[in-house]
Design an enzyme around this catalytic site. Structure first.
Site, PDB file in Angstrom:
ATOM      1  CB  SER A   1      -8.270   0.847   5.894  1.00 58.17           C
ATOM      2  OG  SER A   1      -8.964   2.063   5.939  1.00 58.17           O
TER       3      SER A   1
ATOM      4  CB  SER B   1      -7.729   3.602   3.022  1.00 58.61           C
ATOM      5  OG  SER B   1      -6.942   2.963   4.016  1.00 58.61           O
TER       6      SER B   1
ATOM      7  CE  LYS C   1      -3.840   1.909   2.779  1.00 59.69           C
ATOM      8  NZ  LYS C   1      -4.689   1.675   3.958  1.00 59.69           N
TER       9      LYS C   1
END
Lengths: 467, 62
Positions: free
Chosen positions: A177, A153, A83
């Protein structure tokens, strides 16, 4: 003959076995992922930075090392995506924001470092909702339906896994997330116990709620990645200095005699009937495998959503205070709005939320102790992946999609308890559904064992989207 | 307790926290802040008595 798509959809465990036996080269596997990325990335748009050449170079090194009998373990030669909050020395870490467009860290995050030490091939950086502050993760699309969001996210991580672009990924979880995109994209994701993994070098959203964790396509792969990234770290004062167990040793021991709790409040309120049906069926399956299911009431859960919002809004605004004043226009409108709102909350509200948090944590402890629970079972999200322009769910009451998802995922962030999202079916429109297994502190092994028992009895994890 | 805010209050808080926002921004923010405060008002129902926050200080050197 195995196609490159088949290779890139291998589980880590399958690929590791082949690599160790020298019947699959890390170079071949990395190239298969790069080929798949070239094929589907125009549609999925999960990658922010692709490290094709460095990844192939690392794969060649892994190949040579393994040929010399220097095999480092099950992540050696396995392509992994990070990420874009994870620092990687010399590689841009943008947090998917114009605010950090030119930021190139001079050091690795602890998790980046640990994966590299385990021999993983770092394929590149994948999208996050800007600064992890949302569940849309633009411009990434959900591989199961390109008109829908991947969740967030860690949306890039979820989409890249579902699309077969990598074998594992790192996400982060402040209010769901890791678990939300896992649920929306039909993959497996674990928010470990707060302190199990180091947050060093991961761009924060909210200091006291952030968790670093793995996302994969199977429960066993999640266990393998967790093994590699767990442990204390003097650079992160929240990382717990305690022994890391072997997460694989009891993975296949089943759930016979385990007591599993099903919350009677909040988690099943205002959810899609298709989601409820799938999750109840998952609970029944585990009961059929020998678990004892008990309904439990968590009274202070009703205050969890308010506490979660008060804490993450205040902490996020504190982190961004300087940049918000210096360059507000560089933030996307939704994140800027939330950051400005966080500035306007009184300190007493923040502390009231932290006091409420203690009560909520106590309620969870009491439920686990009174009923002798090994874990709680609940839906991960109230509905399936929303469309890109869909702002609300309406399952009996209209609720903003972000609020609805945080309502179900946030309690595990507030309590710090480990929570694993596992695919448990599909909607009538072909969208994945996930359920979460919430365990005792630092008992990820049991959470993974329950997830593995469920996964082994179903075929959801082996399904692939048509792209 | 439902905290009522209007644009004047929001503008004053913004000045206090040195967040210089133009009037149109204050106008945009006000209903959202009202919504957030309504959500957070749930916390006022809790009897927190002597409960300490989960932000305890540690004197440990690490």
């Amino acid at each position: 003959m195995t196609s490159t798509t088949d290779l890139s959809y291998h589980s880590i465990r399958e690929a590791a076995g082949l690599i160790q036996a020298r019947s699959l080269s890390p170079v071949e596997l990395t190239q298969a992922c790069l080929d798949r990325i070239a094929q589907v990335e125009p549609k999925v748009q999960a990658f922010v930075t692709l490290l094709a050449e460095p990844a192939l170079a690392a794969a060649r090194q892994a190949e040579v090392a393994i040929r010399r009998d220097d095999y480092r373990g099950p992540l050696h030669g396995i392509p992994i995506a990070l990420k874009d909050l994870y620092h990687m020395q010399g590689i841009p870490t943008t947090a998917s924001s114009k605010v950090r467009a030119d930021y190139v860290p001079t050091y690795d995050a602890a998790a980046t470092e640990r994966l590299a030490d385990a021999g993983a091939i770092l394929l590149g950086k994948v999208t996050t909702h800007e600064f992890a502050y949302g569940i849309v993760s633009p411009p990434t699309r959900n591989p199961w339906d390109l008109e829908r969001i991947p969740g967030g996210s860690s949306g890039g991580s979820g989409a890249a896994l579902a699309a077969g672009e990598c074998l594992g990924a790192l996400g982060s979880d402040t209010g769901g997330s890791i678990r939300i995109p896992s649920s929306f994209c039909g993959v497996t994701g674990l928010k470990p116990t707060f302190g199990r993994t180091s947050k060093y070098g991961v761009t924060p959203l909210a200091y006291s709620l952030d968790h670093v964790g793995p996302m994969t396509r199977t429960v066993a792969d999640t266990a393998l990645m967790l093994q590699a990234i767990s442990g204390g770290d003097p650079r992160d004062r929240c990382a717990a200095d305690r022994a890391v167990p072997d997460f694989l040793v009891s993975l296949h021991d089943g759930v016979q005699g385990m007591v599993l709790g099903v919350p009677t409040n909040v988690y099943f309120d205002n959810i899609d009937p298709e989601v409820e049906r799938a999750v109840r069926q998952a609970i029944a399956l585990l009961e059929g495998e020998g678990a004892i299911v008990k309904e439990v009431m968590l009274p202070s859960l009703a205050y969890a959503l308010a506490a979660e919002f008060a804490i993450f809004m205040s902490e996020a605004s504190a982190y961004h205070q300087r940049d918000l004043r210096a360059s507000p226009d560089l933030y996307t409108p939704d994140v800027r709005l939330f950051l400005e709102l966080g500035e306007l909350l009184p300190a007493t509200t923040y502390l009231k939320a932290q006091r409420a948090r203690r009560l909520i944590k106590h309620d969870f402890w009491q439920a686990f102790e009174e009923h002798g629970l090994s874990a709680l079972l609940a839906p991960t999200t109230p509905g399936t992946a929303p469309q890109h322009d869909q702002a609300t769910y309406n399952f009996g009451a209209e609720e903003p999609t972000t609020v609805a998802c945080v309502r179900l995922c946030g309690p595990a962030n507030l309590t710090g308890l480990p929570a694993l999202s596992v695919p448990c079916g599909f909607s009538s429109t072909g969208l994945p559904i996930g359920f979460q297994i919430i365990g005792r502190p630092f008992d990820e092994a049991t959470v993974l064992r329950i997830g593995q028992t469920y996964e082994a009895a179903t075929d959801w994890a082996s399904r692939r989207p048509l792209l | 307790m439902g905290h009522q805010v209007d644009q004047e209050i929001v503008a004053n808080i913004c000045r206090m926290v040195e967040l210089g926002l133009p009037p149109e921004r204050v106008e945009l923010l006000t209903p959202h802040l009202q919504g957030i405060l309504a959500l957070l008002a749930a916390l006022d129902e809790l009897d927190l008595a002597e409960v300490e926050p989960e932000t305890v200080f540690s004197a440990e050197w690490r």
